[in-house]
Design a protein around this motif. Structure first.
Motif, PDB file in Angstrom:
ATOM      1  N   LEU A 127      47.538  42.333  61.742  1.00  0.00           N
ATOM      2  CA  LEU A 127      47.182  43.586  61.077  1.00  0.00           C
ATOM      3  C   LEU A 127      45.796  44.088  61.482  1.00  0.00           C
ATOM      4  O   LEU A 127      44.946  43.316  61.902  1.00  0.00           O
ATOM      5  N   SER A 128      45.599  45.391  61.322  1.00  0.00           N
ATOM      6  CA  SER A 128      44.287  45.979  61.566  1.00  0.00           C
ATOM      7  C   SER A 128      43.342  45.571  60.437  1.00  0.00           C
ATOM      8  O   SER A 128      43.776  45.111  59.375  1.00  0.00           O
ATOM      9  N   LEU A 129      42.049  45.778  60.646  1.00  0.00           N
ATOM     10  CA  LEU A 129      41.067  45.430  59.619  1.00  0.00           C
ATOM     11  C   LEU A 129      41.346  46.182  58.320  1.00  0.00           C
ATOM     12  O   LEU A 129      41.276  45.612  57.229  1.00  0.00           O
ATOM     13  N   ALA A 130      41.667  47.468  58.404  1.00  0.00           N
ATOM     14  CA  ALA A 130      41.964  48.248  57.201  1.00  0.00           C
ATOM     15  C   ALA A 130      43.168  47.673  56.460  1.00  0.00           C
ATOM     16  O   ALA A 130      43.165  47.575  55.226  1.00  0.00           O
ATOM     17  N   GLU A 131      44.197  47.271  57.189  1.00  0.00           N
ATOM     18  CA  GLU A 131      45.374  46.670  56.559  1.00  0.00           C
ATOM     19  C   GLU A 131      45.051  45.309  55.936  1.00  0.00           C
ATOM     20  O   GLU A 131      45.576  44.966  54.877  1.00  0.00           O
ATOM     21  N   VAL A 132      44.176  44.555  56.583  1.00  0.00           N
ATOM     22  CA  VAL A 132      43.746  43.265  56.040  1.00  0.00           C
ATOM     23  C   VAL A 132      43.015  43.475  54.721  1.00  0.00           C
ATOM     24  O   VAL A 132      43.302  42.814  53.718  1.00  0.00           O
ATOM     25  N   VAL A 133      42.073  44.401  54.707  1.00  0.00           N
ATOM     26  CA  VAL A 133      41.297  44.669  53.487  1.00  0.00           C
ATOM     27  C   VAL A 133      42.224  45.141  52.374  1.00  0.00           C
ATOM     28  O   VAL A 133      42.178  44.626  51.250  1.00  0.00           O
ATOM     29  N   ASP A 134      43.061  46.127  52.658  1.00  0.00           N
ATOM     30  CA  ASP A 134      43.983  46.645  51.643  1.00  0.00           C
ATOM     31  C   ASP A 134      44.896  45.543  51.111  1.00  0.00           C
ATOM     32  O   ASP A 134      45.100  45.422  49.898  1.00  0.00           O
ATOM     33  N   GLY A 135      45.443  44.729  51.995  1.00  0.00           N
ATOM     34  CA  GLY A 135      46.339  43.648  51.582  1.00  0.00           C
ATOM     35  C   GLY A 135      45.635  42.582  50.771  1.00  0.00           C
ATOM     36  O   GLY A 135      46.166  42.095  49.768  1.00  0.00           O
ATOM     37  N   ALA A 136      44.431  42.216  51.181  1.00  0.00           N
ATOM     38  CA  ALA A 136      43.680  41.184  50.463  1.00  0.00           C
ATOM     39  C   ALA A 136      43.268  41.663  49.075  1.00  0.00           C
ATOM     40  O   ALA A 136      43.377  40.921  48.091  1.00  0.00           O
ATOM     41  N   VAL A 137      42.803  42.902  48.983  1.00  0.00           N
ATOM     42  CA  VAL A 137      42.419  43.453  47.675  1.00  0.00           C
ATOM     43  C   VAL A 137      43.644  43.543  46.771  1.00  0.00           C
ATOM     44  O   VAL A 137      43.604  43.148  45.597  1.00  0.00           O
ATOM     45  N   ARG A 138      44.750  44.014  47.315  1.00  0.00           N
ATOM     46  CA  ARG A 138      45.985  44.117  46.530  1.00  0.00           C
ATOM     47  C   ARG A 138      46.409  42.744  46.006  1.00  0.00           C
ATOM     48  O   ARG A 138      46.733  42.582  44.835  1.00  0.00           O
ATOM     49  N   GLU A 139      46.420  41.770  46.885  1.00  0.00           N
ATOM     50  CA  GLU A 139      46.852  40.426  46.495  1.00  0.00           C
ATOM     51  C   GLU A 139      45.926  39.834  45.435  1.00  0.00           C
ATOM     52  O   GLU A 139      46.378  39.221  44.470  1.00  0.00           O
ATOM     53  N   ALA A 140      44.621  40.012  45.609  1.00  0.00           N
ATOM     54  CA  ALA A 140      43.650  39.471  44.654  1.00  0.00           C
ATOM     55  C   ALA A 140      43.793  40.127  43.285  1.00  0.00           C
ATOM     56  O   ALA A 140      43.839  39.439  42.254  1.00  0.00           O
ATOM     57  N   LEU A 141      43.879  41.457  43.250  1.00  0.00           N
ATOM     58  CA  LEU A 141      44.030  42.160  41.973  1.00  0.00           C
ATOM     59  C   LEU A 141      45.359  41.824  41.305  1.00  0.00           C
ATOM     60  O   LEU A 141      45.422  41.602  40.095  1.00  0.00           O
ATOM     61  N   LEU A 142      46.424  41.779  42.086  1.00  0.00           N
ATOM     62  CA  LEU A 142      47.732  41.445  41.537  1.00  0.00           C
ATOM     63  C   LEU A 142      47.726  40.055  40.913  1.00  0.00           C
ATOM     64  O   LEU A 142      48.255  39.839  39.823  1.00  0.00           O
TER      65      LEU A 142
END
Length: 99
Positions: free
Chosen positions: A54-69
């Motif tokens: 994944l791109s850096l933006a996708e990594v950040v979005d995915g990591a934030v989503r996973e952490a908040l979820l």
């Protein structure tokens, strides 16, 4: 419980910030360790960033989503629906207040 400041009157007005204790051993520290572990496990797992290239933006979005979820599912944080829906808009860029 921390008292929340009033919402801004219009979309571009500044949002008052709630002071947060970020020192080692604080509740925030425990939450960041828990959220960070969930995000890291996602990033390094078979469905995560490294496996999918994944791109850096996708990594950040995915990591934030996973952490908040993860925190929401554990009941450690709540979404203030009333405040969210009453807000005239949400600031997308965080003003840095410290290290």
């Amino acid at each position: 419980m921390i008292s929340k400041p009033p919402l801004p009157a219009s979309m571009l007005d500044p949002w008052p910030r709630i002071p947060i204790d970020t020192t080692d051993g604080s509740d925030f520290h425990h939450l960041t360790r828990t959220a960070g572990a969930a995000a890291t496990t996602w990033a390094l797992g078979p469905e995560g960033a490294y496996a999918k290239g994944l791109s850096l933006a996708e990594v950040v979005d995915g990591a934030v989503r996973e952490a908040l979820l993860h925190l929401l599912e554990l009941g450690l944080i709540d979404i203030d629906d009333d405040r969210l829906n009453a807000a005239p808009g949400l600031p997308m860029n965080r003003e840095r207040t410290g290290p």
